[in-house]
Enzyme design. Structure first.
Site, short mmCIF file in Angstrom:
data_model
loop_
_atom_site.label_atom_id
_atom_site.label_comp_id
_atom_site.label_asym_id
_atom_site.label_seq_id
_atom_site.Cartn_x
_atom_site.Cartn_y
_atom_site.Cartn_z
N ASN A 196 16.87 4.02 -0.19
CA ASN A 196 18.03 4.85 0.15
C ASN A 196 18.89 4.32 1.28
OD1 ASN A 196 16.03 5.47 2.00
ND2 ASN A 196 16.69 7.59 2.21
N GLU A 254 7.08 6.10 8.15
CA GLU A 254 8.17 7.08 8.18
C GLU A 254 8.32 7.61 6.77
OE1 GLU A 254 9.67 8.43 10.56
OE2 GLU A 254 9.07 7.10 12.19
N CYS A 265 16.25 11.10 4.05
CA CYS A 265 15.04 11.80 4.49
C CYS A 265 15.38 12.87 5.52
CB CYS A 265 14.04 10.80 5.05
SG CYS A 265 14.78 9.68 6.22
N GLU A 307 10.25 4.57 15.57
CA GLU A 307 11.14 3.45 15.27
C GLU A 307 12.41 3.59 16.10
OE1 GLU A 307 10.81 1.48 11.49
OE2 GLU A 307 10.82 3.48 10.57
P1 NDP Z 1 8.32 4.91 -2.28
O1 NDP Z 1 7.23 5.42 -1.42
O2 NDP Z 1 8.16 5.01 -3.72
O3 NDP Z 1 8.58 3.37 -1.98
C1 NDP Z 1 8.80 2.89 -0.68
C2 NDP Z 1 8.45 1.42 -0.64
O4 NDP Z 1 7.05 1.27 -0.82
C3 NDP Z 1 9.11 0.61 -1.74
O5 NDP Z 1 9.43 -0.67 -1.26
C4 NDP Z 1 8.00 0.52 -2.77
O6 NDP Z 1 8.13 -0.55 -3.67
C5 NDP Z 1 6.80 0.35 -1.87
N1 NDP Z 1 5.51 0.68 -2.51
C6 NDP Z 1 5.28 1.42 -3.61
N2 NDP Z 1 3.96 1.47 -3.89
C7 NDP Z 1 3.34 0.73 -2.93
C8 NDP Z 1 1.97 0.41 -2.67
N3 NDP Z 1 0.97 0.85 -3.42
N4 NDP Z 1 1.69 -0.36 -1.60
C9 NDP Z 1 2.68 -0.82 -0.81
N5 NDP Z 1 3.99 -0.56 -1.02
C10 NDP Z 1 4.32 0.23 -2.05
O7 NDP Z 1 9.65 5.61 -1.77
P2 NDP Z 1 11.13 5.40 -2.33
O8 NDP Z 1 11.57 3.99 -2.23
O9 NDP Z 1 11.19 6.10 -3.62
O10 NDP Z 1 11.97 6.18 -1.20
C11 NDP Z 1 12.14 7.54 -1.22
C12 NDP Z 1 11.20 8.21 -0.22
O11 NDP Z 1 11.32 7.61 1.06
C13 NDP Z 1 11.54 9.66 -0.01
O12 NDP Z 1 10.39 10.43 -0.11
C14 NDP Z 1 12.10 9.73 1.41
O13 NDP Z 1 11.91 10.91 2.06
C15 NDP Z 1 11.43 8.61 2.08
N6 NDP Z 1 12.26 8.09 3.17
C16 NDP Z 1 11.89 8.35 4.46
C17 NDP Z 1 12.64 7.90 5.52
C18 NDP Z 1 12.18 8.12 6.92
O14 NDP Z 1 12.58 7.37 7.78
N7 NDP Z 1 11.37 9.12 7.21
C19 NDP Z 1 13.89 7.19 5.31
C20 NDP Z 1 14.17 6.93 3.91
C21 NDP Z 1 13.37 7.38 2.89
P3 NDP Z 1 8.89 -0.33 -5.08
O15 NDP Z 1 10.29 -0.10 -4.75
O16 NDP Z 1 8.68 -1.59 -5.80
O17 NDP Z 1 8.23 0.85 -5.73
#
Ligand code: NDP
Length: 479
Positions: free
Chosen positions: A150, A248, A282, A459
């Site tokens: 995002n 996060e 988020c 962060e």
């Molecule tokens: P995901 O948790 O699906 O993915 C986040 C990252 O983790 C991606 O790069 C993903 O790769 C990777 N990932 C997935 N599975 C694994 C694994 N088993 N081991 C290691 N890495 C893995 O989240 P989204 O990308 O869908 O983002 C949306 C979510 O992020 C929302 O819930 C949102 O709230 C949260 N968010 C939180 C923020 C904060 O600062 N608190 C800011 C922005 C978002 P891949 O893309 O290949 O699946």
């Protein structure tokens, strides 16, 4: 394939084992490019290269790091429009927001260029005569950075910049949905003279590449932003390897609107907080907790303003809300719209929207008459949907705001200093906003939350040094 974009490993652009398509969520006929998926062996190669490059990198000292970060910042700024164009095209954020995000990434690099020169320590008197004690900060070594889709420019920047500033080597794994922006950033970091091995880009699925980073014995720390479910899985893996960890995750951020609020300010804050960036933040204001006296006027005005928002392609300058990022996310959002009705809410908006191109367009939605216990009011949707919960007074508003598994950002709209102050002190959240949207934060101050939203140290801002360094206590006796 001519448009293949490769991984950066030890200063070389390498192909991985297959390519994935990157498509524009505003226009599915627009193929942005093909991006190489790294393998577990690539992760190993990058980790070894990073480890080998560390001594020379650390010997160059903080000025070389500060200069590098400054050059990267300038280059990102110079290319902000074209990187922003890529970001809007692959993620769906409208172009003005996308360019602003890229400029923010430049500001973050510039800020941490300065921080590289400000790593402080302590000199403390020993209890033993003739002995001096120094407490200093040292780099962690090789760090694994895993980022979500995002904020494809800002989140990689706010992890990579402090990691490099404080002398670490980086393995960056961007979200598979948005490799294009990360690839442009990687090219700039490489071209601005980051030594081979110190910054590595490893694209590909989280289940393979992300997991390999978490499991790799040479990776000493993981910083992750994403969903709670993935965060939990990463925490288990990191614990196994005794790695330092920063997570996060999501939010279900409350925005309280009291009877004494300025209606204009409250509607503007909620419109922005709930729906801008298609609600895919988020920190989005996804629970609007509204006092009875202002409730009806507020809901009428907000619903009017929401329905007037123009949903359309991210690159169309008249669009105010871009598409949802992916078909899976769109399906999830529409399921929540249906669930809101099933749980007894009055639903305004939320249906699919027509666009000039085939894309994932959805009208923003308000779930009126929600209760905080409903799933639509307690689970993170991560789309353009906000639940409106009616309350009688400040105490009830605060109790509802605090009744959540999350604790990232919280806001209040009020003209009362007493209520604003009480809210700032008593709300359980990492960030508090008074008469401002819950989303939209500065780049030079700490970012993060409590409970299910965050784990580990903060962060951004000066606090980032806590995560990206370890403390050494040295004793010396001069005789
Ligand atoms: P995901 O948790 O699906 O993915 C986040 C990252 O983790 C991606 O790069 C993903 O790769 C990777 N990932 C997935 N599975 C694994 C694994 N088993 N081991 C290691 N890495 C893995 O989240 P989204 O990308 O869908 O983002 C949306 C979510 O992020 C929302 O819930 C949102 O709230 C949260 N968010 C939180 C923020 C904060 O600062 N608190 C800011 C922005 C978002 P891949 O893309 O290949 O699946």
């Amino acid at each position: 394939m001519t448009d293949a974009h490769l991984n950066l490993i030890d200063g070389n652009w390498l192909p991985g084992d297959h390519l994935t398509e990157n498509r524009n969520p505003s226009d599915l006929s627009d193929l942005i490019g093909h991006y190489a998926a790294a393998t577990v062996e690539d992760v190993d190669r990058a980790a070894r290269a990073a480890q080998a490059a560390l001594p020379a990198w650390q010997a160059r000292g903080p000025l070389a790091r500060a200069d590098l970060l400054d050059r990267i910042a300038r280059r990102i700024d110079a290319e902000a429009e074209s990187i922003g164009h890529m970001l809007a095209r692959e993620e769906g954020k409208i172009l003005s927001e996308a360019i602003a995000e890229v400029r923010r990434a430049a500001q973050i690099f510039r800020f941490y260029g300065g921080e590289a020169l400000r790593i402080a320590g302590d000199a403390i008197a020993s209890v033993r005569p003739g002995v001096d004690i120094e407490v200093t900060r040292e780099p962690l070594g090789v760090v694994g950075l895993i980022t979500p889709w995002n904020f494809p420019a800002a989140i990689p920047a706010w992890k990579v910049a402090p990691a490099l500033a404080f002398g670490n080597a980086v393995l960056l794994k961007p979200a598979d949905l948005v490799p294009g922006t990360a690839h442009l950033l990687a090219r700039i970091i490489h071209e601005q003279g980051c030594p081979a091995g110190i910054f590595n880009l490893l694209m590909g699925p989280g289940s393979v590449v992300g997991r390999a980073l978490v499991d790799h014995p040479l990776v000493s720390a993981i910083s992750f932003t994403g969903s709670v479910a993935t965060g939990r899985a990463i925490a288990r893996g990191a614990a196994e390897g005794m790695k330092k960890l920063q997570l996060e995750m999501g939010g279900k951020n409350p925005m309280v609107v009291l009877d004494d609020a300025d209606l204009e300010i409250a509607v503007a804050a909620c419109l922005n907080g709930a729906f801008f960036s298609t609600g895919q933040r988020c920190t989005a204001s996804s629970r609007l907790i509204v006092q009875a006296g202002i409730h009806d006027a507020f809901v009428t005005r907000l619903a009017e303003a929401m329905q007037a928002l123009r949903v359309g392609p991210a690159l169309d300058p008249s669009s105010q809300i871009g598409p949802v990022v992916s078909p899976a996310q769109l399906r999830g959002n529409l399921d929540y719209v249906a669930l809101a009705a099933a749980e007894g809410c009055e639903v305004v908006g939320g249906s699919l929207a027509d666009g000039p191109t085939e894309g994932f367009f959805q009208r923003p939605a308000l779930f009126l008459k929600a209760r905080n216990t409903m799933r639509v009011a307690s689970e993170e949707i991560f789309g353009p949907c906000a639940a409106v919960i009616r309350v009688e007074d400040f105490d009830e508003a605060l109790a509802v705001a605090n009744d959540s598994d999350y604790g990232l950002s919280a806001g209040i709209c009020t003209g009362s200093l007493r209520h604003a102050r009480a809210f700032r002190h008593r709300v359980r959240a990492g960030m508090v906003m008074v008469n401002l949207p819950t989303a939209g934060v500065d780049f030079h101050v700490p970012f993060g939350g409590t409970r299910g939203s965050s784990h580990g140290s903060r962060e951004q801002g000066r606090q980032a040094v806590e995560f990206y360094t370890t403390v050494k206590t040295s004793y010396s006796f001069g005789g």
